[in-house]
Write a protein that holds these residues in place. Sequence first.
Motif, PDB file in Angstrom:
ATOM      1  N   UNK A  69       2.635  15.954 -10.835  1.00 47.31           N
ATOM      2  CA  UNK A  69       3.763  15.080 -10.531  1.00 47.31           C
ATOM      3  C   UNK A  69       3.837  14.919  -9.012  1.00 47.31           C
ATOM      4  N   UNK A  70       3.545  13.734  -8.529  1.00 56.21           N
ATOM      5  CA  UNK A  70       3.633  13.467  -7.100  1.00 56.21           C
ATOM      6  C   UNK A  70       5.088  13.087  -6.793  1.00 56.21           C
ATOM      7  N   UNK A  71       5.712  13.869  -5.919  1.00 54.95           N
ATOM      8  CA  UNK A  71       7.138  13.678  -5.663  1.00 54.95           C
ATOM      9  C   UNK A  71       7.405  12.636  -4.578  1.00 54.95           C
ATOM     10  N   UNK A  72       8.648  12.262  -4.495  1.00 53.22           N
ATOM     11  CA  UNK A  72       9.175  11.372  -3.446  1.00 53.22           C
ATOM     12  C   UNK A  72       8.463  10.017  -3.413  1.00 53.22           C
ATOM     13  N   UNK A  73       7.885   9.648  -4.546  1.00 50.53           N
ATOM     14  CA  UNK A  73       7.177   8.375  -4.638  1.00 50.53           C
ATOM     15  C   UNK A  73       6.078   8.224  -3.609  1.00 50.53           C
ATOM     16  N   UNK A  74       5.510   9.365  -3.172  1.00 50.50           N
ATOM     17  CA  UNK A  74       4.449   9.320  -2.149  1.00 50.50           C
ATOM     18  C   UNK A  74       3.305   8.433  -2.622  1.00 50.50           C
ATOM     19  N   UNK A  75       2.817   7.554  -1.740  1.00 51.98           N
ATOM     20  CA  UNK A  75       1.734   6.653  -2.146  1.00 51.98           C
ATOM     21  C   UNK A  75       0.469   7.444  -2.504  1.00 51.98           C
ATOM     22  N   UNK A  76      -0.120   7.109  -3.639  1.00 58.83           N
ATOM     23  CA  UNK A  76      -1.323   7.802  -4.100  1.00 58.83           C
ATOM     24  C   UNK A  76      -2.527   6.881  -3.904  1.00 58.83           C
ATOM     25  N   UNK A  77      -3.540   7.348  -3.183  1.00 61.81           N
ATOM     26  CA  UNK A  77      -4.713   6.498  -2.946  1.00 61.81           C
ATOM     27  C   UNK A  77      -5.377   6.086  -4.265  1.00 61.81           C
ATOM     28  N   UNK A  78      -5.873   4.848  -4.320  1.00 60.88           N
ATOM     29  CA  UNK A  78      -6.472   4.355  -5.566  1.00 60.88           C
ATOM     30  C   UNK A  78      -7.633   5.233  -6.041  1.00 60.88           C
ATOM     31  N   UNK A  79      -8.385   5.845  -5.105  1.00 61.65           N
ATOM     32  CA  UNK A  79      -9.524   6.676  -5.541  1.00 61.65           C
ATOM     33  C   UNK A  79      -9.050   7.931  -6.285  1.00 61.65           C
ATOM     34  N   UNK A  80      -7.849   8.411  -5.914  1.00 59.52           N
ATOM     35  CA  UNK A  80      -7.286   9.564  -6.625  1.00 59.52           C
ATOM     36  C   UNK A  80      -6.903   9.170  -8.052  1.00 59.52           C
ATOM     37  N   UNK A  81      -6.282   7.996  -8.162  1.00 63.48           N
ATOM     38  CA  UNK A  81      -5.883   7.494  -9.484  1.00 63.48           C
ATOM     39  C   UNK A  81      -7.123   7.287 -10.352  1.00 63.48           C
TER      40      UNK A  81
END
Lengths: 115, 317
Positions: A69-81
């Motif tokens: 669960x990534x908190x605070x709506x931190x942007x997640x890089x597309x490569x991680x997704x």
Amino acid sequence: MIVREAVQNLNLTILAGTGPLDQEVTGGYAADLLSCVMAGAAAGNLWITLQTHLNVVAVASLLGLAAVVVAEGAPVPPETVEKAREQGVVLLSSPLPVFETVAALVALGIHGRGT
Amino acid sequence: MKYAALLSRMGKWSPFSKIHELIRELKVARVMTTPVVTISSDAAMADVKEQMRIHRISGMPVVDDGVLVGLISTADLILALEKGETGRPIRDYMTTQLILAQDQEPVLEALRRLETTGVGRLPVVDKQGKLVGILTRGDVVAGLLQALQQAYDEVEKAQGQPRRFFEALESDETSLLLRYYVKVGDFTHGGQASARLKQALLQIGASPQLARRVAIATYEAEINLIIHTTAGGQILAELRPDHITVVVQDTGPGIPDVNLARQPGYSTASQVAREMGFGAGMGLTNIERCADDMDIWSVVGVGTRLEMIFQVPEDKL
């Protein structure tokens, strides 16, 4: 409690891994240092973090976590997704900061090792 | 024994290669119909009709004095019936351009011939050219299904007894060595070697708990190779029936004070690494916790060698 219930109750966004949402959640763990997670999180746990680097997926996969669960709506890089999708790791995003996210999960009955 | 065949005995991950191998190696002799009903070329077409009815077949090889001379099928019989010539000898109607199968050739080859030529059956001959059987598509299907069943049975058996692989080979002690190469600075693939090792352990039947312990400890060492080394390094996992040894080695820079490095919280990780969540100073502590035994040798300017030993609980690998 399964992952899907946590997603619904906390209004979490599913970034990756719609498949394994029926997995039972065994508890929770929050930290941003990967080695601490390696030492402290158990299989089937939810991991609440602000880390979004690729290695988050590797850690979750190695530990067999129920979801990250990534908190605070931190942007997640597309490569991680993308990597999470590849490895079948459930990646969620919470609009709340770490503290509030954890508090909401505890209110749902999800606990850490010590409680 | 072929290497692939050897590996397929080890456990879960190669049932398909096992099945593939069995099907590929299935010989015509194993699936053909034998003995085969034959008829002489002197016999009348009416006799063909009678034989087909009795044996419920749709074609048969024509043999004179033990020599295969032709093939007669329902298509030929229909032609004779249409012309009202069922009293004529078979030799006037039989096919003499024979498409054959060898008894020792793979079934798949023969099947290909059935498909490309469109014929309904292939007389099967041995090395001397002697008729030994007949092969139809039905024989092939039944034979392949039987081979599949056998393959599944074998795979299932192998999965139930993962230890047997180690015990089956003639040696004083047998082990399996897995190597993984890790590049310095390759954060993108951080954890991949550990994940692959974990997968391999599960494949040969290790318990999830053991695989997890090995994976966590190896992950920490793998990340160390990525963060700290001058030229990356390698991970060697040696799998024995009763224990697993994982050796992680590099060619520098070496650790000046190993005891200091082993203290929880001590880290020399760069700012970049720390931003990615590394550098907690917990790596070696985690390794100590997961491994049953560990040792580090390090010489500045030469390199570091980390050895971890994991005991395998009885009957868990």
